[in-house]
Design a protein around this motif. Structure first.
Motif, PDB file in Angstrom:
ATOM      1  N   ASP A 140       0.016  -4.051   6.061  1.00  0.00           N
ATOM      2  CA  ASP A 140      -0.552  -3.532   7.314  1.00  0.00           C
ATOM      3  C   ASP A 140      -1.965  -4.043   7.561  1.00  0.00           C
ATOM      4  O   ASP A 140      -2.637  -3.573   8.481  1.00  0.00           O
ATOM      5  CB  ASP A 140      -0.560  -1.995   7.303  1.00  0.00           C
ATOM      6  CG  ASP A 140       0.809  -1.425   7.619  1.00  0.00           C
ATOM      7  OD1 ASP A 140       1.734  -2.214   7.895  1.00  0.00           O
ATOM      8  OD2 ASP A 140       0.953  -0.185   7.594  1.00  0.00           O
TER       9      ASP A 140
ATOM     10  N   HIS B 257      -7.421  -1.014   5.872  1.00  0.00           N
ATOM     11  CA  HIS B 257      -6.343  -0.123   6.333  1.00  0.00           C
ATOM     12  C   HIS B 257      -6.165   1.001   5.304  1.00  0.00           C
ATOM     13  O   HIS B 257      -5.929   2.148   5.656  1.00  0.00           O
ATOM     14  CB  HIS B 257      -5.069  -0.937   6.507  1.00  0.00           C
ATOM     15  CG  HIS B 257      -3.863  -0.129   6.907  1.00  0.00           C
ATOM     16  ND1 HIS B 257      -3.655   0.321   8.188  1.00  0.00           N
ATOM     17  CD2 HIS B 257      -2.803   0.314   6.173  1.00  0.00           C
ATOM     18  CE1 HIS B 257      -2.517   1.011   8.224  1.00  0.00           C
ATOM     19  NE2 HIS B 257      -1.982   1.017   7.024  1.00  0.00           N
TER      20      HIS B 257
ATOM     21  N   HIS C  80       1.523   3.822   1.926  1.00  0.00           N
ATOM     22  CA  HIS C  80       2.091   4.558   3.059  1.00  0.00           C
ATOM     23  C   HIS C  80       3.609   4.645   2.944  1.00  0.00           C
ATOM     24  O   HIS C  80       4.264   3.741   2.419  1.00  0.00           O
ATOM     25  CB  HIS C  80       1.680   3.912   4.380  1.00  0.00           C
ATOM     26  CG  HIS C  80       0.236   4.175   4.732  1.00  0.00           C
ATOM     27  ND1 HIS C  80      -0.512   3.347   5.496  1.00  0.00           N
ATOM     28  CD2 HIS C  80      -0.579   5.196   4.370  1.00  0.00           C
ATOM     29  CE1 HIS C  80      -1.740   3.837   5.619  1.00  0.00           C
ATOM     30  NE2 HIS C  80      -1.807   4.955   4.935  1.00  0.00           N
TER      31      HIS C  80
ATOM     32  N   HIS D   3       6.244   1.942   3.540  1.00  0.00           N
ATOM     33  CA  HIS D   3       6.197   0.741   2.694  1.00  0.00           C
ATOM     34  C   HIS D   3       6.656   1.027   1.258  1.00  0.00           C
ATOM     35  O   HIS D   3       7.139   0.140   0.582  1.00  0.00           O
ATOM     36  CB  HIS D   3       4.776   0.156   2.695  1.00  0.00           C
ATOM     37  CG  HIS D   3       4.349  -0.244   4.083  1.00  0.00           C
ATOM     38  ND1 HIS D   3       4.437  -1.538   4.536  1.00  0.00           N
ATOM     39  CD2 HIS D   3       3.895   0.494   5.125  1.00  0.00           C
ATOM     40  CE1 HIS D   3       4.024  -1.584   5.804  1.00  0.00           C
ATOM     41  NE2 HIS D   3       3.697  -0.358   6.191  1.00  0.00           N
TER      42      HIS D   3
ATOM     43  N   HIS E 117       0.855  -1.193   0.000  1.00  0.00           N
ATOM     44  CA  HIS E 117       0.000   0.000   0.000  1.00  0.00           C
ATOM     45  C   HIS E 117       0.888   1.239   0.000  1.00  0.00           C
ATOM     46  O   HIS E 117       2.108   1.121   0.140  1.00  0.00           O
ATOM     47  CB  HIS E 117      -0.990  -0.015   1.170  1.00  0.00           C
ATOM     48  CG  HIS E 117      -0.361   0.040   2.533  1.00  0.00           C
ATOM     49  ND1 HIS E 117       0.488  -0.932   3.011  1.00  0.00           N
ATOM     50  CD2 HIS E 117      -0.456   0.965   3.527  1.00  0.00           C
ATOM     51  CE1 HIS E 117       0.868  -0.621   4.240  1.00  0.00           C
ATOM     52  NE2 HIS E 117       0.317   0.525   4.579  1.00  0.00           N
TER      53      HIS E 117
HETATM   54 ZN   LIG Z   1       0.011   1.518   6.482  1.00  0.00          ZN
END
Ligand SMILES: [Zn+2]
Ligand SMILES: [Zn+2]
Length: 234
Positions: A164, A145, A50, A53, A48
């Protein structure tokens, strides 16, 4: 790094292809720091968008992610706690001024940190299979998430790379389902799916691997407390 941004990077050696799941924060270049891992061009999956990551994704020729994630035009990202809290919609949390606990090199200026989009992005979605020759990972789309959160599942070994979507929690921790882009109803559905899969080991986005029993416990706890059918005693 502060534990909030201390994310895992998983590297799987396959017979014909290697797999990298998530790319860290990007504060230190990944490829040149660990060149022995990247002699062959790996398949790079970002679970994802974020910052912890996808930070190193731009170092690779191409990267695979779900189209519902804003990898092409990522948020700027920040190592300044209050700024990052606003970006993630975590205003209620008190994040430390600096999320860096040490400088990676003496001249490093954390104010210059900014996420970079990878040059080539390949969409992957539910049901796609990543073939490493001797190992095969199926893409699971598990929103909650974030809208395009994905996990990779290898049925043969019961291995799950979960990003996550799920990771181990201490007593006072909870899965992050109230940040920007999160959705509780989707999260409940995603964990209902996960708890029914024959998963033996989870390699999560944060913390140590967990076994299938612990995974199902985390899923059940979440579903019980967040499901709209749950009635709280009055
Ligand atoms: Zn995350
Ligand atoms: Zn994370």
């Amino acid at each position: 790094m502060d534990p909030l941004l201390r994310a895992n990077i998983w590297h799987v050696r396959g017979r014909t292809r290697d797999l990298v799941v998530d790319t860290g924060l990007g504060v230190v270049p990944l490829r040149s720091s660990l060149p022995q891992l990247f002699e062959r061009d790996p398949l790079v999956v970002v679970t994802h968008a974020h910052l912890d990551h996808m930070g190193g994704a731009h170092e690779f020729d191409s990267c695979l992610a779900h189209p519902a994630e804003s990898i092409r035009q990522p948020d700027r990202g920040s190592l300044h706690g209050p700024t990052l809290a606003i970006e993630l919609g975590l205003e209620d949390e008190e994040l430390p001024e600096s999320l860096l606990t040490e400088l990676p090199s003496p001249g490093y200026d954390p104010r210059n940190y900014a996420l970079e989009a990878p040059s080539t992005l390949v969409d992957i979605d539910e049901g796609d299979v990543l073939d490493l020759g001797d190992r095969h990972f199926e893409v699971l789309h598990l929103p909650g998430h974030s809208p395009g959160s994905i996990a990779l599942f290898e049925p043969q070994s019961g291995t799950l790379f979960s990003g996550d979507v799920v990771y181990d929690l201490t007593e006072d921790e909870a899965l992050l389902d109230q940040i920007r882009g999160a959705n509780i109803a989707d999260y409940v559905s995603s964990l209902e799916r996960l708890r029914q899969l024959p998963i033996v080991t989870v390699f999560p986005g944060h913390g140590r691997p967990i076994d299938g029993r612990r995974l199902r416990e985390i899923c059940e706890d979440y579903i019980t407390t967040r499901s709209p059918h749950t009635r709280r005693p009055t």
